[in-house]
Design a protein around this motif. Sequence first.
Motif, mmCIF file in Angstrom:
data_model
loop_
_atom_site.group_PDB
_atom_site.id
_atom_site.type_symbol
_atom_site.label_atom_id
_atom_site.label_comp_id
_atom_site.label_asym_id
_atom_site.label_seq_id
_atom_site.Cartn_x
_atom_site.Cartn_y
_atom_site.Cartn_z
ATOM 1 N N PHE A 92 9.241 -6.718 12.488
ATOM 2 C CA PHE A 92 9.038 -6.110 11.180
ATOM 3 C C PHE A 92 7.747 -6.535 10.494
ATOM 4 N N VAL A 93 7.638 -7.827 10.256
ATOM 5 C CA VAL A 93 6.681 -8.267 9.261
ATOM 6 C C VAL A 93 5.252 -7.993 9.688
ATOM 7 N N LYS A 94 4.870 -8.539 10.839
ATOM 8 C CA LYS A 94 3.476 -8.397 11.241
ATOM 9 C C LYS A 94 3.112 -6.940 11.460
ATOM 10 N N PRO A 95 3.848 -6.203 12.284
ATOM 11 C CA PRO A 95 3.357 -4.853 12.547
ATOM 12 C C PRO A 95 3.279 -3.958 11.317
ATOM 13 N N PRO A 96 4.328 -3.772 10.557
ATOM 14 C CA PRO A 96 4.224 -2.741 9.510
ATOM 15 C C PRO A 96 3.285 -3.113 8.379
ATOM 16 N N LEU A 97 3.232 -4.391 7.996
ATOM 17 C CA LEU A 97 2.453 -4.736 6.813
ATOM 18 C C LEU A 97 0.963 -4.514 7.064
ATOM 19 N N ILE A 98 0.490 -5.005 8.208
ATOM 20 C CA ILE A 98 -0.950 -4.893 8.468
ATOM 21 C C ILE A 98 -1.362 -3.426 8.684
ATOM 22 N N PRO A 99 -0.666 -2.681 9.543
ATOM 23 C CA PRO A 99 -1.027 -1.257 9.655
ATOM 24 C C PRO A 99 -0.929 -0.529 8.323
ATOM 25 N N LEU A 100 0.071 -0.901 7.532
ATOM 26 C CA LEU A 100 0.223 -0.213 6.240
ATOM 27 C C LEU A 100 -0.994 -0.467 5.366
ATOM 28 N N LEU A 101 -1.464 -1.725 5.356
ATOM 29 C CA LEU A 101 -2.643 -2.055 4.552
ATOM 30 C C LEU A 101 -3.867 -1.313 5.093
ATOM 31 N N LEU A 102 -3.962 -1.253 6.436
ATOM 32 C CA LEU A 102 -5.077 -0.527 7.039
ATOM 33 C C LEU A 102 -5.022 0.946 6.639
ATOM 34 N N LEU A 103 -3.806 1.484 6.765
ATOM 35 C CA LEU A 103 -3.606 2.885 6.433
ATOM 36 C C LEU A 103 -3.962 3.136 4.967
ATOM 37 N N ALA A 104 -3.556 2.171 4.140
ATOM 38 C CA ALA A 104 -3.779 2.306 2.706
ATOM 39 C C ALA A 104 -5.268 2.379 2.399
ATOM 40 N N THR A 105 -6.075 1.767 3.270
ATOM 41 C CA THR A 105 -7.523 1.787 3.066
ATOM 42 C C THR A 105 -8.052 3.218 3.022
ATOM 43 N N PHE A 106 -7.394 4.091 3.786
ATOM 44 C CA PHE A 106 -7.845 5.478 3.819
ATOM 45 C C PHE A 106 -7.341 6.282 2.617
ATOM 46 N N PHE B 157 5.188 -5.342 1.404
ATOM 47 C CA PHE B 157 5.323 -4.133 2.224
ATOM 48 C C PHE B 157 5.931 -2.995 1.394
ATOM 49 N N VAL B 158 7.058 -3.274 0.772
ATOM 50 C CA VAL B 158 7.726 -2.228 -0.005
ATOM 51 C C VAL B 158 6.852 -1.806 -1.180
ATOM 52 N N GLY B 159 6.213 -2.807 -1.830
ATOM 53 C CA GLY B 159 5.350 -2.504 -2.973
ATOM 54 C C GLY B 159 4.187 -1.604 -2.579
ATOM 55 N N CYS B 160 3.545 -1.924 -1.452
ATOM 56 C CA CYS B 160 2.410 -1.112 -0.991
ATOM 57 C C CYS B 160 2.882 0.293 -0.625
ATOM 58 N N LEU B 161 4.046 0.350 0.019
ATOM 59 C CA LEU B 161 4.587 1.645 0.437
ATOM 60 C C LEU B 161 4.753 2.560 -0.777
ATOM 61 N N ILE B 162 5.396 2.019 -1.817
ATOM 62 C CA ILE B 162 5.629 2.818 -3.022
ATOM 63 C C ILE B 162 4.301 3.161 -3.686
ATOM 64 N N ASN B 163 3.405 2.159 -3.734
ATOM 65 C CA ASN B 163 2.102 2.359 -4.365
ATOM 66 C C ASN B 163 1.315 3.467 -3.671
ATOM 67 N N VAL B 164 1.302 3.433 -2.345
ATOM 68 C CA VAL B 164 0.574 4.449 -1.596
ATOM 69 C C VAL B 164 1.182 5.830 -1.849
ATOM 70 N N MET B 165 2.503 5.874 -1.871
ATOM 71 C CA MET B 165 3.149 7.165 -2.132
ATOM 72 C C MET B 165 2.770 7.692 -3.518
ATOM 73 N N ASN B 166 2.694 6.765 -4.490
ATOM 74 C CA ASN B 166 2.274 7.185 -5.834
ATOM 75 C C ASN B 166 0.861 7.724 -5.822
ATOM 76 N N LEU B 167 -0.020 7.010 -5.115
ATOM 77 C CA LEU B 167 -1.424 7.438 -5.063
ATOM 78 C C LEU B 167 -1.547 8.811 -4.426
ATOM 79 N N LEU B 168 -0.713 9.045 -3.411
ATOM 80 C CA LEU B 168 -0.777 10.333 -2.714
ATOM 81 C C LEU B 168 -0.046 11.420 -3.487
ATOM 82 N N GLY B 169 0.540 11.048 -4.617
ATOM 83 C CA GLY B 169 1.238 12.043 -5.429
ATOM 84 C C GLY B 169 2.533 12.522 -4.801
ATOM 85 N N VAL B 170 3.158 11.657 -3.997
ATOM 86 C CA VAL B 170 4.440 12.026 -3.402
ATOM 87 C C VAL B 170 5.497 12.053 -4.499
ATOM 88 N N PRO B 171 6.250 13.151 -4.639
ATOM 89 C CA PRO B 171 7.252 13.215 -5.705
ATOM 90 C C PRO B 171 8.298 12.113 -5.555
#
Lengths: 315, 253, 309
Positions: C13-27, C267-281
């Motif tokens: 869980f921890v290593k894989p999703p958090l780092i890719p998520l942060l990388l993804l968030a960069t875009f 992880f959860v915070g970034c996930l929600i944050n990214v969804m907000n940035l992308l305007g996900v309802p």
Amino acid sequence: MTAASTPWRFVTPIWPVLLVLVIGASLLSGPFLSPANIAAVLQQGVITGIVALGMTIVLIGGQFDLSTGATVMMAAVMALLLNPADGTSTALAILLPVALGGMIGLVNGLAVYRAGANSIVATIGMQFLVIGAVLALVSGQHVRADNMSEIFVSLSRARLLGIPYSVYIFLGLVIALSVMMSSTVFGRHVYALGGDIEAARRAGVKVVRTGIATYVISGMLAALAGVLIASLVGNLDPTAIRGYEFPALTAAVLGGTSLTGGVGRPADTAAAIWVIAVITNVMTILNYQYPVQLLVQGVVLTAAVAFYSWQRARS
Amino acid sequence: MTDGALVDLVGITKQFGGVRALKGVDLSVRPGEVVALVGHNGAGKSVLAQILSGVFPPSSGEIRVGGKPVAFTSPSDARLYAIETIYQTLALADNLDAPANFFLGRELRTRFGFLDKKKMAEEAKKALADLNPNFTDIERPVRQMSGGQRQAIAIARAIHFQVQLLIMDEPTAALGPHETAQVGELIKRLRAQGIGILLISHDVRDVLRLADRIVVLKNGELVGALTAKDTNEDEVVDMIIRGRKLDANGAVK
Amino acid sequence: MQVTLSPLTLRLFVKPPLIPLLLLATFVDGFWSLGNLRTLAESISTDGLIVAGMTIVMIAGGFDLSVGAVMAMGGVTAVVLLPFGIVPAALGALIAGGISGFLSGTLVTRLRINPFIATLAMMVMVRGATLAYTDTRPVVGLDDTFLALGQGDPLPYAFLIMIVVMLAAHVLLYHRPWGRHAYAVGADERAAQMTGLKVNRLKIECYMLSGALAAFAGLLLAARLGTGSPIVGEMTPLTAAAAALIGGASLRGGEGSIMGALCGLLFVGCLINVMNLLGVPSYYQRMTIGGLLFALVVVEGLLQRARPR
């Protein structure tokens, strides 16, 4: 009361409680015994009651299903979206949501009995998954069906002897599920699952299949409850239909269904449903609003759990 | 494999994570033979018994019934081959009554497909009375019954249906001397009927009295097999502890 | 005793999703902007207090579904008591949360009610009481001192408080006997009882801690939002549980760590944050969190099964 009987013969004090409550309510508030109000009480119990019957079966098997509130909402929205105007669409508006409810139950069942997931947390996750999906589907807007067919509307609005059809549907389900639990191999195996799942497995019970079936039944019943809501209102705010799982759980527990599995009866849950319906009804007549009713439900659940665990510890 | 054996276990291994519970065990049981499985706690006795009763599959190796290889995916598969087990835990559903536990997994039905509760109660009552004539109040949750009564239910349901191989995992561990003697009588009676019995026990004296052959497990390996009438308590205990058998000259084989 | 993340959990869980998520968030446009990082820090700070409490409860073998309702109650309590001063307001919130936790703990220990059901009942009772008291309307009338609590420059005060609480919880778990006892109780309650630990008392303390932290999170949230809302926190038990599970806590107790919880929270915070940035309802967000929690407990179930018996 005697504990010296098998689960399907276990006598709970819920029936006397119901009797006392009905008498008390009619003394406390005049309008309670009016035919219209009695029909309302009976009907009020139906939706939660159908959900609670499914909950009872899952609980007897030793697990929980907290996703049912979301399934109710899903089914109500689906039924209206399918716009049951003619014969075919009416059939679809009843069958499709129920089938979808069964699918949700199947996924829950696989997660719990195949993968060994914690059933409470998994079904809470499923609850939000389904609510989110349904709200996304309708963009959070009201759904309405115009020109609902006679048959679809009659499901909950037509009356026989002054009592809505839905009440008869509920009573039919109570009888059918009581027979299923007490007198079929499947029912017996569900009790065995809740009693000791490993013992059941070693005795040759197909535990995974039986367990999944309890969730499928629960999902289908919850969906049926949603269809009945749709037929009653014809126009609904999806966000307003929620939280059915909690009163359903409360009713099952109040009816003597054990939270650790293996004990409970559908008919006792039905009695408990009416106990809650009477309390809610009286509170509404006496003008207590939803928050207080929520509070009372929490207290009733806690008291019921405490009472039954004390009683079992004693026997 | 052994000719005319009911069951053969061939090269059975079982791995739990990093732990090797069984390392290539061979064992056969013939009809009318009582084979005792002895060894320390953790030697692998119960694991072997549970593999044979279908609770979990072996990591490698073969189970043969009547010479034919079989694969058990669940205890009900083993039951299809008339292999019944009396588990150490008894495996009873505490919330159900005696007839329900007795018939669990093979309930009798009426013509209409419903449970035939009356017939099940009668049959269970008869079968239990055979074991213990005083055991009549059977329609209450087994949670409320005594250890001996619970044991009786587990035994009765294992021998009531078509059984060819009976696995008994510590059948006397929870019993008093009188009940232990009764179990001994039962084993003799079943053997006389041509039923093969795999008896798992801590009690070497019991084993010597009841078994035809004694098989010793140590650390998941078979360290020896003895014929009960040609051996004695010291030899068996010695083999359990040291994992080796002394030959006739007193030297280690 | 599990002092670090279990390696399996870490790997899965921890290593894989958090780092890719942060990388993804960069875009995602604006993720690394100062304004957004501040929003992220604000949103994870209130949840962070709750995740810390939830993790401690889970380590001791329990669960707390009431955290969202208690958070709402804490916010309302603080705002209602504000006329008496900020200290009474904060104390009031902490005490209210502590009492609710005490009740949860009592239901779990003395009445032996399954922790999920006990805290579910508490959730409904606390929510009902809060809604009844406020008549389902937000309470207002905050003074400037209180509102300032919701600010902070350059870092939000709430974020600093969260970091302090996390550190304190870490010390409590690893460097105090109490923490060891919590792990012991969660891993094997009976064994802990037999070695003389006061199991019931410890569990009640865990729930009180969780309740107090949730209520204090409610106070911080009220300061940020400018009102004490009785309806906040519906998703909180889910996000907190997801974060704790990602962080290596187990529904069977005895496992988990604050560092892990911090990872899960991020992880959860970034996930929600990214969804907000992308305007996900918000509906899809709800779906995602529900699905995430569902998947997490399924994976946990499978992992438990794969373990040696």
